[in-house]
Design a protein around this motif. Sequence first.
Motif, PDB file in Angstrom:
ATOM      1  N   ASP A  86       0.816  -1.205   0.000  1.00  0.00           N
ATOM      2  CA  ASP A  86       0.000   0.000   0.000  1.00  0.00           C
ATOM      3  C   ASP A  86       0.857   1.266   0.000  1.00  0.00           C
ATOM      4  O   ASP A  86       0.466   2.298  -0.541  1.00  0.00           O
ATOM      5  N   ARG A  90       0.688   4.155  -2.745  1.00  0.00           N
ATOM      6  CA  ARG A  90       0.502   5.544  -2.348  1.00  0.00           C
ATOM      7  C   ARG A  90       1.590   6.435  -2.950  1.00  0.00           C
ATOM      8  O   ARG A  90       1.330   7.555  -3.363  1.00  0.00           O
ATOM      9  N   SER A  94       0.824   9.635  -5.313  1.00  0.00           N
ATOM     10  CA  SER A  94       1.110  10.974  -4.778  1.00  0.00           C
ATOM     11  C   SER A  94       2.507  11.475  -5.125  1.00  0.00           C
ATOM     12  O   SER A  94       2.740  12.684  -5.144  1.00  0.00           O
TER      13      SER A  94
END
Length: 380
Positions: A86, A90, A94
Amino acid sequence: MRPACLPLPFWCPVTRASASLKDLTLSSAWLTSSPRPAAQTVFQKDLNMQLKARAAGLECEDYLNDKVDPREVSDYAMRRIDVEADELQRFASSGQLKVEDGRCKGVVLNQYALLQVDANVKQTIPARLDSNGVFVRLAIPGALRIPDGNSLKPLNLGQKCLIDALLNPDISLVTCYGQAGTGKTLVAIAAGLNEVCGRRYNGLTVSRPVVSMGDQLGYLPGSLDEKMRPWLQPIYDALDLLTTPPVSKGPRRKQGRKGKGAEMTSDAGKPCEELMEQGLIEVEALCYIRGRSIPNRYFVLDEAQQLTPQEAKTVVTRMSRGSKLVMLGDPAQIDHPYVDSRSNGLVYTRNRLKGQSFVAHVSLSKGERSPLADLGARLM
């Protein structure tokens, strides 16, 4: 150990009318040595003096306090950091990721690393640790574009990391290790031209030390530019390749025979020569840099492994506000008689300034010149 019955060596000042300072040093060490195990040791960088000391039975060693760790010049592999699935997702969305200190122990500021979920899974994303301690995504264009010239695209991950550091305005010093054929010089000059054409710097300066491989040619006739041309020819080759407009690969029309007074196109007609006349590009020898102050320039120093630490310090301290210094070289290719792969100016600069917020380092390991050049650099 020197046996007590041996006569004085042939170079000893006692048996010669005149002796150099080095001979006096060796003679003093030889005369004060003892047949007991506690022998004298001579510390010297001069290879000829080391051979002479060993011929006289003296132990001789090189200095170690000016050398870096051998792993810093032998291991070019990029650091890998394990992250959760994860976290990697992410970061991909981002472009930023904060990793605990325990997982990135030993990673310094502006160091490049590969974020991976598992060593057995080929899901990796390159990242750079910025000054805030956060891994950020590489900010690189699709290609380095030179107006009216050739574009340059990165061919491997190492070149992408190098371009990211070269185009980052917050990084004032970039050091790069790489074997022959990895594209160090070409990528650095292309990035410099891209930045100068984007009006982020007043000009591009490219230089290299005047250190020859093998026997020197001796006196070279002509002006200063003509004398320095053989030393700086690799730089001119890279500039010509990047600034020359791309030629169509279609069929060419047959050119008529030139008259008696016609001449082939000279260097004065090349695009890089026009940029030099405008002051946008400077190609100069490094031996005349002392005392200068260089503001708002993109400075590329090729073959920096031929510098001594003192010479490297001189170059770094010439950079004024708004300038960027790029030092390139292969620590394994040393022609200077008083430095080696662990004590030259390039590795000295990297070792002393690493971890600073405005300093980045990239190591290139994959050769792109040709399969023959890559194989020769790795096996020979």
